[in-house]
Scaffold this motif. Sequence first.
Motif, PDB file in Angstrom:
ATOM      1  N   GLN A  53       0.834  -1.203   0.000  1.00 56.89           N
ATOM      2  CA  GLN A  53       0.000   0.000   0.000  1.00 56.89           C
ATOM      3  C   GLN A  53       0.870   1.255   0.000  1.00 56.89           C
ATOM      4  O   GLN A  53       0.587   2.226  -0.701  1.00 56.89           O
ATOM      5  CB  GLN A  53      -0.919  -0.007   1.225  1.00 56.89           C
ATOM      6  N   ARG A  78       2.091   1.885  -3.358  1.00 51.56           N
ATOM      7  CA  ARG A  78       1.051   2.422  -4.233  1.00 51.56           C
ATOM      8  C   ARG A  78       0.804   3.905  -3.931  1.00 51.56           C
ATOM      9  O   ARG A  78       0.520   4.682  -4.838  1.00 51.56           O
ATOM     10  CB  ARG A  78      -0.224   1.584  -4.119  1.00 51.56           C
ATOM     11  N   GLN A 134       2.910 -11.087  -5.035  1.00 53.45           N
ATOM     12  CA  GLN A 134       1.575 -10.630  -5.421  1.00 53.45           C
ATOM     13  C   GLN A 134       1.503  -9.108  -5.462  1.00 53.45           C
ATOM     14  O   GLN A 134       1.007  -8.518  -6.413  1.00 53.45           O
ATOM     15  CB  GLN A 134       0.558 -11.184  -4.428  1.00 53.45           C
ATOM     16  N   MET A 135       2.062  -8.505  -4.440  1.00 53.93           N
ATOM     17  CA  MET A 135       2.072  -7.038  -4.398  1.00 53.93           C
ATOM     18  C   MET A 135       2.928  -6.492  -5.532  1.00 53.93           C
ATOM     19  O   MET A 135       2.594  -5.494  -6.159  1.00 53.93           O
ATOM     20  CB  MET A 135       2.634  -6.560  -3.068  1.00 53.93           C
ATOM     21  N   ARG A 152       3.340  -7.768  -8.342  1.00 51.08           N
ATOM     22  CA  ARG A 152       2.607  -7.864  -9.591  1.00 51.08           C
ATOM     23  C   ARG A 152       1.629  -6.683  -9.732  1.00 51.08           C
ATOM     24  O   ARG A 152       1.545  -6.053 -10.774  1.00 51.08           O
ATOM     25  CB  ARG A 152       1.851  -9.200  -9.642  1.00 51.08           C
ATOM     26  N   SER A 153       0.939  -6.347  -8.652  1.00 51.26           N
ATOM     27  CA  SER A 153      -0.045  -5.255  -8.762  1.00 51.26           C
ATOM     28  C   SER A 153       0.657  -3.918  -8.994  1.00 51.26           C
ATOM     29  O   SER A 153       0.172  -3.064  -9.739  1.00 51.26           O
ATOM     30  CB  SER A 153      -0.936  -5.205  -7.523  1.00 51.26           C
ATOM     31  N   THR A 202       9.649  -2.909  -6.641  1.00 54.17           N
ATOM     32  CA  THR A 202       9.020  -4.094  -6.071  1.00 54.17           C
ATOM     33  C   THR A 202       9.984  -4.854  -5.179  1.00 54.17           C
ATOM     34  O   THR A 202       9.670  -5.917  -4.670  1.00 54.17           O
ATOM     35  CB  THR A 202       8.553  -5.034  -7.207  1.00 54.17           C
ATOM     36  N   GLU A 206       1.573  -3.870 -12.592  1.00 57.50           N
ATOM     37  CA  GLU A 206       0.410  -3.574 -13.434  1.00 57.50           C
ATOM     38  C   GLU A 206       0.126  -2.072 -13.458  1.00 57.50           C
ATOM     39  O   GLU A 206      -0.201  -1.498 -14.495  1.00 57.50           O
ATOM     40  CB  GLU A 206      -0.824  -4.344 -12.933  1.00 57.50           C
ATOM     41  N   LEU A 207       0.283  -1.472 -12.308  1.00 58.32           N
ATOM     42  CA  LEU A 207       0.081  -0.018 -12.237  1.00 58.32           C
ATOM     43  C   LEU A 207       1.053   0.717 -13.147  1.00 58.32           C
ATOM     44  O   LEU A 207       0.670   1.630 -13.885  1.00 58.32           O
ATOM     45  CB  LEU A 207       0.311   0.459 -10.801  1.00 58.32           C
TER      46      LEU A 207
END
Lengths: 420, 243
Positions: B146, B149, B175-176, B178-179, B169, B182-183
Motif C-alpha cells: 500500500q 502504491r 503478489q504485491m 505484480r499489482s 518491487t 500492473e500499475l
Amino acid sequence: MTLPPILAALKKHKAGVMLITLQIALTLAIVCNAVFIIGQRIDRIERPSGINENNLFLITQSWVGAPTGDDAGSVDKLDAMQQEDVATLRNLPDVESAISINTLPLLNSTWSGGIGLKPDQQSSTAQAAFYFGTDEMIPALGLKLVAGRNFTRSDVNHMGFRGHNRPPIVIVTKALADKLFPKGDALGKTIYVDRDTPSTIVGIVERMQVPSPDSWANDWFWNSVLIPTRLDAGFARYAVRSKPGRLDAAMREAPKALFASNPMRVIETGDNFEDTSVHSFADIRTHAYRADRGMAILMGVICLILLCVTAAGIVGLTSFWVGQRRKQIGIRRALGATRNDILRYFQTENLMIAGVGVVLGAILAVGLNLWMMKQFAMDRMSLLYVLVGVIALLVLGQGAVFAPARRASRVSPVEATRSV
Amino acid sequence: MLKMTHLSKVYRTEVVETYALRDFNIDVKEGEFVAVMGPSGSGKTTFLTIAGLLESFTGGEYLLDGVDVSNLGDNARSKIRNEKIGFVFQSFNLIPDLNVHDNVEVPLRYRGMKSAERQQRIKDALERVGLASRMKHYPAELSGGQQQRVAIARALAGSPRLLLADEPTGNLDTQMARSVMELLEEIHRGGATIVMVTHDPELATRAQRSVHVIDGQAVDIAEEPRFHAQSRRAEAAAEGGAH
Ligand SMILES: Nc1ncnc2c1ncn2[C@@H]1O[C@H](COP(=O)(O)OP(=O)(O)O)[C@@H](O)[C@H]1O
Ligand SMILES: [Mg+2]
C-alpha cells in the motif's frame, strides 16, 4: 509549503514543540517585566537633582570636645565654629563657593515632615524634605528661582538641632507649591511646616530633589522646603564648589585647611563610602543609585541569559529535527522543493511555534506585571514593552532557526535514495 | 527523452575514487518502458539519480528532453524534478509525519497548484492506485504494498512525463509486486516514459527493452521484441546469482 502540512507534521513532535513554546513564553514574560523594571530604574537614576552638580563636593565633619548643650551659649559657640569653617573653605584658592547645609539631594540623610495649610491640621497636605541653609544656598547650589525672592541675610537665623525658633518664611520647590496650591498661587501663602510655625512662601525654586533616592520617597520626590536657618550641632556639613578643573585639588586642600584652623575635629578618610567624610557629588550620586544600577544590571544579565538559552534551545531543537528529517528533506527536494522551499519550511515552522509562544508569553507577561503590582506595588507595565518583546522574540526565533534551516536547505536530493 | 553519452560519475572519498559510471551511454525514447538490470553495486541507482537530476555527474553529456542539464542551476533542476519527473523508490520514501493525502500533495504544493486542482488530482491518483479510502492514514498504518502504491500515486498526481523507479518491487512479495507492476504498465499506456531498475527478470520481460548495467556501463540487450524474447532465457540464466 503552507501552514496545514507543517502543522500536521508538528503534531508528531509534540514534546519538543511544547517545550520550546513554553520556553519562548516564559522568556517573553520575564524579559518584558525585567526590561520594564530596568527602564524604571534608569528613569530614577536619570532624574535631575535640580542642583548644579559640577565640581561640587561635600564635607561631613565633627568637632572633638565641642559644646553639647541646648543652651544659647553652646549653640552660639557651635555657630561661630561653623561660620569660621565656611570662611576657611572660601579662602582656599581652588574653592569657588562654600556653604553649610544640613544635607544634599541623593545623600540619603533626610529630615522630612508633613506640610499643612492650616495650623494643627490632622493629616498633612503633602510630605516634604527640609533643607536648612542660608541666603547663599540658592546661588551656591545653582538652584533656579522661578518666582518670588531669595532669602536675605537678615532672614537667616540659627538654632540648635533640637531648637524650635523656626523662621517665618520658606522657599519651596515648584512641585511642592503646585501640590499645595494647585491653582498656582502659592507665592505669599502661609503653610505649616511640621504642624509648627506658620511660614510664608517667599520664593519658588524650579526643582530640588529630596535627599532620599529610595522608593519610600517616590511619591514626594520633588517636594523640598528651603528654610533660612543654620543648624548648629557637634557636626556640620559643608557643600563646597571648586573652581573648574580643580575639584581633586580642592578636595585635598579642604580637610587640611580645616585641620589647620582647628585640629580638634574628625574628618574620616576610609575605604568605603560610609567611612569617608569628603565626597565628590559624583560619588554621592553613584552611591545613591548603586542598588538601582545593580538591579538594572542583574535584570539585564538575566534577560541576556534567558534570551541566549532560548535561542540555543531553538538552534538545538531545529538542528535535531534537521538531522532527524534529512531523509524527508531529501525526499522533498527530490519531489521538487527548492532550497528556498526547505529554508522557508523551517522558518515557517519556527514562526508558528514562536507565534503560539509569544501569545502565551504576552498573557503571562501581563499576568506577571499584575501580580507584581499587587505584591510589590509595582507600576503598570505599558503594553508597548510586550509588543516590543513579542517582536524581539519572533526575530530571535527567526535568527536562531536560520543556521540549522540553511543546513537543511543544503541537504542533497540524493539523500532520498541513498540513506535509509 | 533521455540521452546520456560518455557519461561518468566518480565518487571521491579521501582514500578511494569509485567510478560508479564510466563511459555510460543510453538513449531512452519518449514513451518507452525500459527495464534496467544488473548486479548489485554496478551503478543502476547512480544512473537513476543522475537521470532524475538528484545528483550531478562528473563527465560526459546528459540531454533531458533535448536540453543539456549540466548547466542548469539548482532551482531549474528542482522545477524539472517537480514537473517532469516522478520517482518511485525501493523503500517507498513516504514522509512519515504526513498522512496519505498530504504525502501525495507534497509535489503539487511545490508546484504552486491551486487547492481545488490539488484535491482533484490527489483523489484521482489515489483512486487509480485503489487507496482513495486511506487518505487519512499515516504511512506506518499501511502495508508495504500500500505504501508503494501511495508513492506511485504521489508520482502520478503530478502527471510526469518520465517515471523513474528504483527497484519498486524490491521490498514487496510477489503478489504485491505484480499489482505494482500492473500499475506501472497502466501508467506507461497513459503515455509516460518509464525507466525501472529491477532484479526480477520476470518483471523485466514485461518492459519493452532491457538495459544491463555492468561495472558502470550500459549494455543494451534488446531493441527488437524478437531478439528480446530470445535473449531473455540466456539473460535470466546469467543473472541467476546477481541479486
Ligand atoms: N555516495 C557514494 N559515495 C561513494 N561511493 C558510492 C556512493 N554511492 C554509490 N557509490 C558506489 O558507486 C557504485 C554504484 O552504486 P549504485 O549505483 O548504488 O549501484 P546499484 O544501484 O547498481 O546497486 C558502488 O560501488 C557504490 O559503492
Ligand atoms: Mg541500487
